[in-house]
Structures are given as C-alpha cells and as structure tokens.
Design an enzyme around this catalytic site. Structure first.
Site: not given
Ligand code: OKS
Ligand code: ZN
Length: 347
Positions: A165, A290
């Site tokens: 990200h 995930d």
């Molecule tokens: C907000 C949720 C944030 C999600 C972040 C995702 C992180 C992730 N409370 N990115 O690949 O796994």
């Molecule tokens: Zn993720």
C-alpha cells in the site's frame, strides 16, 4: 529458495489502530512473522539469511527523498513535541483532500503526518523506520540474489511491516516502504528489462500500482477484493489500465467478497495470461495470505491446502522470482499458508 528474513521486524509493534471511532489492537503484529518462521523451520523450507544494510539510494529512487527523510526522523520529531509521547504511537488526524494544496510542506508535525499518509490504521512507532528499512533490505537483497545468474532462481523477503500500500510519498494500510516495488526496481537495475509484479494479497496493491502506473517496463497485476466494498476503496478498479508509457501495463482483477478458490483461480489465470503476454524477465509476487477463509478482516474463501496449488501454479511461469510478505491476519494459520505456497512452488 533463499529467504531473507527481517531480524528487527519486531521493532515495529503498533499499539492501536483506529477502527469505527475506537482505538483497537493492531492486526499487523510481530507474531505473524514468527509463525511463518516457525513453519518454515519445522518443515525445512528454504535457507534463512539476514539482509545486508539497506541501500538507501535505491529506496530514494522508489520513494521520494522527502518522504524517506520524514519516515527516518518522524519518531525523533514526535518525542521533541513532548517526551511523554514515547508511550504513544503516531497516528494521522488531518489530510489534504480535494481542494487543498499539495505543493507545500507544512512544518506542523500533525500536518506532516497527514501529508505523508492516507489512513489512521497504520501507527508509526519508535521502531518503524528501522524495521521497514531492514525489510526493504530483505527485498533488495532477494532481488539481487535471483539476478546474479548463478545463484538461486527464487528468493523471498520475509518481513513486516508489509509494503504494497505504500506509495512514492505515503504510508497506509500497515505499509511504509514498498518492498515489492523495491524488489522490482532492484531487478530492473540488475539487468531485467521487463519485470512483472503479481499481487495476490486480498487488498489491492495501490502503492505498487501508483509507483509504476506511468512505466511500461514494470507490469503490475493485482487480484483482490472489489474496492467498491473492500479496502483501500479508492483505487484497484478494473478500468485502470496504466497511463502514458505505462498504458496497458496495469491490470486489476477485482472480485466480489465471498469469492472461493475456483473463482479466484479464474482471475489468477487472467493475470498469468497477461504476464505471459508481457514476457517479463523476472517476477515479483506480493504474497498476502489474507485471502484465507479464516482471515479476520478479509472475505475470500481460500483454504490452507489451496495455497499448495497456488505455489505450484506460480512456479510454472518458470521465471526468476522474488516473493514479498504482505497481509494475513489469521495469525496461527499465516505460517502454514505461507509455507504451503513456498512448498508448492518448490514442487
Ligand atoms: C481498516 C482496515 C485496514 C485494512 C488494511 C489492510 C492491510 C492489508 N480498519 N493490506 O494488504 O492487509
Ligand atoms: Zn491485505
């Protein structure tokens, strides 16, 4: 397979993230990586190595120098505001959205944190820079290891915090330095003329996409939860083909929440076909687990055994490859699932 693991990942240990108006415990914890290391050791997968010092010049060719400076100094600046801040993490609270100026650098600390971030779920802590920089070193070293010609054809950057990200000048989504992008850039600089980045984390790799959006030498492909309902919401749609020299070098394959392995595999095959047409010299796989059915913050339905098949399928590309470690929050199963991908890959 050579596995560069980050020996200081535990220095990034956020206390809390903002969720629905409350501060809640972080999902992205040091235990995630320890489970992976345990599973790899137990099953005898790969050869573990520590990384060399991070190549800060390469990091500054991927991320903006002023963002790298900000990350490097953020904790000291935070403590300078008030020594009692040592007990707290940095979370942003104000952002420059539409209509605000983006061509200025406010000196106010809170404003600077907002300038360089896009959510309030990614605490910046005392050890974040050290952990993220060592993780970047894992990614760069992994890329250089598979580039040498006589070394291994596959390496992994086994690190956290994750990276996909993070963009040129922003953190968010638990990510600070974009390990997959750093690996791709390191592969380019080590002689690969074209590099493909395949992101199979549940979430769209918005940072990686934005870093390469106008480049034709790096193809970015992402299979992920539809951003209409899933984080990061504001990028990752099917109608983002790349721009300028990068037109045609980005492919987003968003899937509805609830998608199972069969549906996910169809999208993966579309992504692999695009990679085949691009004829890359090397591949980066941004590996998040995930997509697992038991993940607490995601909504695909992959099972642990499916990851063996994912690894085997990726290996069939026959390319020099670097894996980076992205998301996966069903902590105890993260180890099994990552180990399954790597075991399937090794055949
Ligand atoms: C907000 C949720 C944030 C999600 C972040 C995702 C992180 C992730 N409370 N990115 O690949 O796994
Ligand atoms: Zn993720």
């Amino acid at each position: 397979m050579l596995i560069f693991h980050n020996p200081v990942h535990g220095k990034h240990d956020g206390r809390q993230e903002m969720f629905r108006g409350r501060l809640v415990p972080c999902h992205e914890t040091p235990a995630r990586l320890e489970y992976v290391l345990d599973a790899l050791r137990e099953r005898g997968i790969g050869t573990l190595r520590a990384p060399a010092a991070p190549d800060l010049d390469l990091i500054r060719r991927v991320h903006s120098p002023r963002y790298v400076d900000f990350l490097q100094r953020a904790w000291a600046d935070w403590i300078a505001l008030d020594p009692a801040n040592a007990e707290l993490d940095i979370l942003p609270s104000v952002w420059p959205v539409r209509g605000f100026r983006h061509d200025i650098s406010p000196s106010n600390f809170a404003a600077r944190v907002g300038l360089f971030s896009f959510d309030s779920g990614s605490p910046l802590t005392a050890g974040t820079w050290e952990a993220a920089a060592a993780g970047a070193a894992c990614a760069i070293d992994a890329a250089r290891a598979v580039s040498s010609g006589h070394g291994p054809r596959t390496a992994m950057a086994l690190t956290r915090p994750p990276g996909h990200h993070a963009g040129a000048d922003f953190f968010g989504g638990y990510c600070f330095l974009n390990n997959a992008a750093l690996a791709a850039q390191a592969l380019r600089e080590a002689g690969a003329e074209r590099v493909a980045v395949l992101d199979i984390d549940y979430h769209h790799g918005n940072g990686t996409q934005s870093l390469f959006y106008e480049r034709g030498d790096v193809l970015t492909v992402s299979v992920h939860g539809d951003p209409t309902t899933e984080y990061p919401f504001f990028l990752g749609y099917a109608d983002e083909p790349g721009q300028g020299a990068g037109l045609g070098a980005n492919l987003n394959l968003p899937l509805a929440a609830g998608t199972d392995f069969a549906g996910w595999t169809e999208a993966l095959e579309q992504g692999l076909a695009a990679i085949g047409r691009f004829k890359p010299d090397a591949l980066v796989i941004a590996l998040g687990v995930d997509t697992y059915e038991g993940d607490p913050i995601s909504k695909f339905k992959l099972r642990s055994a499916d990851y063996l098949r994912v690894g085997a399928r990726l290996a069939r590309l026959g390319l020099p490859a670097v894996f980076t470690m992205e998301g996966g929050y069903a902590v105890a199963e993260v180890g099994v699932n990552v180990a399954n991908v790597l075991e399937g890959y090794a055949g």
